[in-house]
Design an enzyme around this catalytic site. Structure first.
Site, mmCIF file in Angstrom:
data_model
loop_
_atom_site.group_PDB
_atom_site.id
_atom_site.type_symbol
_atom_site.label_atom_id
_atom_site.label_comp_id
_atom_site.label_asym_id
_atom_site.label_seq_id
_atom_site.Cartn_x
_atom_site.Cartn_y
_atom_site.Cartn_z
ATOM 1 N N ASP A 48 -8.164 -10.042 -4.499
ATOM 2 C CA ASP A 48 -6.843 -9.967 -3.889
ATOM 3 C C ASP A 48 -6.740 -10.745 -2.523
ATOM 4 O O ASP A 48 -7.947 -10.951 -2.032
ATOM 5 C CB ASP A 48 -6.238 -8.532 -3.722
ATOM 6 C CG ASP A 48 -4.788 -8.467 -3.862
ATOM 7 O OD1 ASP A 48 -3.987 -9.396 -3.529
ATOM 8 O OD2 ASP A 48 -4.215 -7.326 -4.267
ATOM 9 N N ASP A 91 3.985 -9.177 -7.254
ATOM 10 C CA ASP A 91 4.054 -7.799 -7.265
ATOM 11 C C ASP A 91 5.320 -7.363 -7.798
ATOM 12 O O ASP A 91 5.291 -5.797 -7.984
ATOM 13 C CB ASP A 91 3.851 -7.330 -5.933
ATOM 14 C CG ASP A 91 2.287 -7.223 -5.366
ATOM 15 O OD1 ASP A 91 1.513 -7.253 -6.294
ATOM 16 O OD2 ASP A 91 2.058 -7.062 -4.395
HETATM 17 C C1 GLA Z 1 -1.683 -6.285 -3.679
HETATM 18 C C2 GLA Z 1 -1.584 -6.540 -5.014
HETATM 19 C C3 GLA Z 1 -1.216 -5.314 -5.803
HETATM 20 C C4 GLA Z 1 -2.234 -4.124 -5.432
HETATM 21 C C5 GLA Z 1 -2.418 -4.023 -3.908
HETATM 22 C C6 GLA Z 1 -3.668 -3.188 -3.678
HETATM 23 O O1 GLA Z 1 -0.354 -6.077 -2.946
HETATM 24 O O2 GLA Z 1 -0.751 -7.460 -5.475
HETATM 25 O O3 GLA Z 1 -1.187 -5.603 -7.340
HETATM 26 O O4 GLA Z 1 -3.510 -4.722 -6.048
HETATM 27 O O5 GLA Z 1 -2.602 -5.109 -3.455
HETATM 28 O O6 GLA Z 1 -3.619 -2.846 -2.307
#
Ligand code: GLA
Length: 750
Positions: A487, A557
């Site tokens: 990430d 997301d």
């Molecule tokens: C980001 C990712 C999510 C999740 C969060 C965790 O927003 O896109 O899918 O993994 O971080 O903090």
């Protein structure tokens, strides 16, 4: 850069390029050949592959001048030699009216340059002329040099025999005795055939609203697509397509398209000049660039890929998908299909612990999940997003015996194990930041802007690179981890690198991304079984650069299954569904509170790599039964969905009430259709679904995955029947979905 000397030009050199190795999935693709030729008399270079020819020449001023990019020409066609264009009055001199392959900024050039620099004596004039060329394998390298000073540029052209996609890049070398400052360095300029009537397509977005397809007529002036963020960004994606005419037809029309393989700040400028010539220049973003190239040093640009088809936007994306699967992805030419995953994020957020994850893993295994991924929260003092990033030890309160018991349990359930990491970030509340406050990107003495209470580690620093590679290598060496969700949850601010001299500070824009790629490459080499997903708060880092090192991406997301239809639709213009993850999460959706059925959510996600991200502790028996049934159905079609040919039969954009996608296996033995109704109104019937890409003469059997036909149709019929007569799905109401397969029962594929 090769240190080749000026060589006498060969008469006519023809270099046959061997077939790229193709995956079993593409065995059906006819043996393809590419050729690269140079005609010494006319001084024309020509690259031919698949349905594409590309040509440029050395003109009477010794510049490299584009001549042709489009449908493949006959081998016997002789392209007229390049000739400089005349002045357009005294205001637009021949130096700016004559298109160039890779123009230095100098000598009265007003159009977008590929390279602009400043010498230490204040001279900012750069005029690049042809020096020599050579072919190695399937690549042509053409060397250019400034008319006076020892600035050399090696242009590389690499053509893919199977798709005709041309990869273009440049290596800039400073052979003068002093450093120069590069203010602008592109990978390539693409010049389109002279025409007034073009339509541009590009992708824009924001967090939770990525890859929205935009279209507009190209007029005189420039449209700038870019990221100034230090990484690819959600706002624009480094992809474009240009169609002749008003465009938008999926099946026909001349389309030129391109994608830049770079995950740092980038810029693509689509320009129609004063003589109505359309050019596309892309590479490093010149904004705040100022790259100091020391004496003797080189800078390699990213690769800008470009392709052409006369079969519309649909074929343009199918060509790109095939190219990505067979040459870009780390497992190319035969990537393994994406397993069905479970991800804990929406169920537990950072409240992860061993019993909680075990409970989810048991339920996930019961429905056919193949990979269990624990998301954020397992490390350091991570309870909220205010702490922990940078401290990559297993949190002893949450996992008193380390990760091993959970991983063993997951393996015992027949799944492999994946883990979330965010290696490039640090929270100020972390041991790492307390020890190394200078490791973040910052300007001395200036405030350090935080995003999600975190800062960006300066990966360009050798010590930071070593730390990040070291902890990841240790994590993978000590635990049986099959998958990393990598990430990256913010963009840059105050992009300083105080540890190096002022002159080198701006190299951050290049060296950060080079080191990111380097770490990924080294990790993959040391742990060849490990797969990696690129995530950046959803789809903030999706491009052909990162896709060379990561097996899949998290496109958004936003997991609302209706919003996902337009996000996934835009995504597929540039990227293969074989790398696109899509989770089924809870309803009402966390982002927009929309309520949808589990069937609708499942079918929306089955158009890519399927994942489950719901809180399974809240599911009822019928939810488990539905998911189990549809996951089993998905496994029987996923090879086709992920690696087949995608046809966007009905688009969800522009307020459409429906959307339909179809995927056809490479041998045409299976087609998979997913159809969605957003909202019924005024009793309009659902449009007839007419398929594409089948073998017209073969017989296909229809099986419903979900839903049924509105009108009786035969149990099996010819490909011609399904393509011309079609199927009426029974769909009415709000947020309804249907899916079916067509399986060849007789014909060539059988
Ligand atoms: C980001 C990712 C999510 C999740 C969060 C965790 O927003 O896109 O899918 O993994 O971080 O903090």
């Amino acid at each position: 850069m090769r240190t080749q000397k000026l060589r006498a030009l060969a008469a006519v050199a023809v270099f046959a390029v061997s077939l790229f190795a193709t995956s079993a999935a593409y065995a059906a693709v006819e043996a393809a050949k590419a050729s690269i030729t140079f005609d010494a008399q006319s001084k024309v270079f020509r690259l031919d592959a698949a349905g594409v020819s590309y040509a440029f020449g050395i003109n009477d001023r010794n510049e490299l001048q584009p001549l042709y990019w489009g449908a493949r020409l006959a081998a016997s066609d002789a392209l007229p030699p390049a000739h400089t264009f005349p002045d357009h009055a005294s205001f637009d001199l021949t130096q700016t009216t004559t298109p160039q392959e890779f123009a230095g900024w100098g000598a009265g050039l007003y159009v977008e340059p590929a390279l602009k620099l400043t010498f230490p004596d204040g001279n900012r004039d750069l005029v690049l002329h042809y020096v020599s060329h050579q072919t190695t394998g399937n690549a042509l390298i053409v060397s250019m040099k400034d008319v006076q000073r020892d600035i050399l540029v090696a242009l590389k052209y690499e053509i893919d025999p199977a798709t005709g996609i041309l990869g273009r890049s440049a290596v800039i070398e400073n052979r003068t005795k002093d450093a120069v400052v590069l203010e602008q360095a592109a990978a390539a300029t693409w010049t389109l055939p002279s025409d007034k009537n073009y339509t541009l397509f590009y992708l824009t977005g924001r967090w939770a609203g990525e890859t929205q397809l935009q279209r507009e007529a190209i007029h005189e002036g420039a449209r700038v697509l870019e990221s100034r963020r230090g990484s690819t960004g959600h706002q624009n994606n480094p992809w474009f397509a240009i169609e002749r005419g008003v465009g938008g037809d999926e099946d026909s029309g001349d389309v030129w398209f391109g994608a830049l393989a770079w995950s740092g700040s980038w810029r693509i400028t689509v320009e129609e000049d004063q003589l109505e010539r359309v050019k596309v220049t892309g590479g490093f973003n010149p904004f705040d660039f100022g790259y100091t190239l020391a004496a003797g040093a080189q800078l390699a640009t990213p690769v800008f890929y470009g392709g052409y088809t006369h079969e519309g936007m649909g074929e343009a994306s199918r060509i790109l998908h095939r190219f990505e699967l067979t040459t870009i992805l780390p497992q190319a030419p035969a990537p393994k299909p994406r397993p069905v995953i479970y991800n804990s994020w929406e169920a537990t957020e950072m409240n992860v612990d061993e019993p909680g994850q075990v409970a989810l893993a048991e339920k996930a295994a019961s429905i056919g999940v193949e990979r269990f991924v624990m998301d954020d929260g397992w490390f350091g003092q991570r309870k909220t997003d205010h702490a922990g990033l940078g401290d990559w030890y297993v949190n002893p309160d949450k996992f008193p015996h380390g990760l091993k018991p959970l991983i063993d349990k997951v393996h015992g359930l027949g799944m492999d194990f994946g883990l979330w990491v965010e290696p490039e970030m640090v929270n100020p509340d972390s041991d790492l930041y307390r020890k190394h406050p200078d490791w973040v990107i910052h300007f001395t003495g200036r405030p350090r802007t935080e995003g999600r209470t975190q800062m960006v580690l300066n990966l360009a620093r050798p010590d930071v690179r070593e730390y990040v590679l070291g902890f990841l290598d240790k994590l993978l060496s000590e635990n049986q981890i099959a998958f990393l969700k990598w990430d990256y949850n913010r963009n840059w601010s105050e992009p300083g690198w105080p540890a190096v001299g002022n002159a080198e500070q701006k190299q951050l824009y290049v060296k950060y991304t080079q080191n990111l790629y380097g770490i990924l490459a080294e990790l993959r080499a040391k742990h060849p079984g490990v797969e990696i997903e690129s995530c950046s708060g959803g789809g903030g880092r999706v491009d052909l650069g990162i896709l060379h090192y990561t097996d899949e991406v998290w496109p958004s997301d936003n997991t609302d299954p209706f919003d996902r239809l337009s996000i996934q639709n835009g995504y597929t213009y540039a990227y293969t569904p074989g790398a696109m993850m899509a989770w089924v999460t809870d309803s009402p959706n966390w982002a927009n509170r929309r309520t949808t059925s589990l069937e609708y959510r499942m079918l929306s996600s089955m158009q890519g790599g399927l994942g489950i991200g719901a809180n399974l502790n809240k599911w009822q028996a019928e939810d488990f039964a539905t998911a189990k049934r549809l996951i089993a159905a998905y496994k029987s079609v996923r090879e086709t969905v992920q690696h087949g040919s995608l046809y966007r039969l009905i688009s969800p954009v522009g307020g459409s009430e429906q959307s339909v996608t179809e995927s056809v296996s490479p041998d045409k033995s299976q087609a998979v259709v997913f159809a969605f109704l957003h909202s019924s109104s005024l009793l309009y019937p659902y449009p007839t679904i007419r398929l594409r890409g089948l073998d017209a003469a073969a017989e296909y059997r229809l099986d419903w995955i979900e839903g049924k036909a509105a009108q009786p149709v035969p149990a099996s019929a010819s490909g011609a029947f399904w393509m011309s007569h079609g199927v009426d799905a029974l769909l009415f109401g709000d947020f309804q979905a249907a899916g079916f397969t067509l399986t060849q029962v007789s014909g060539k594929g059988k």
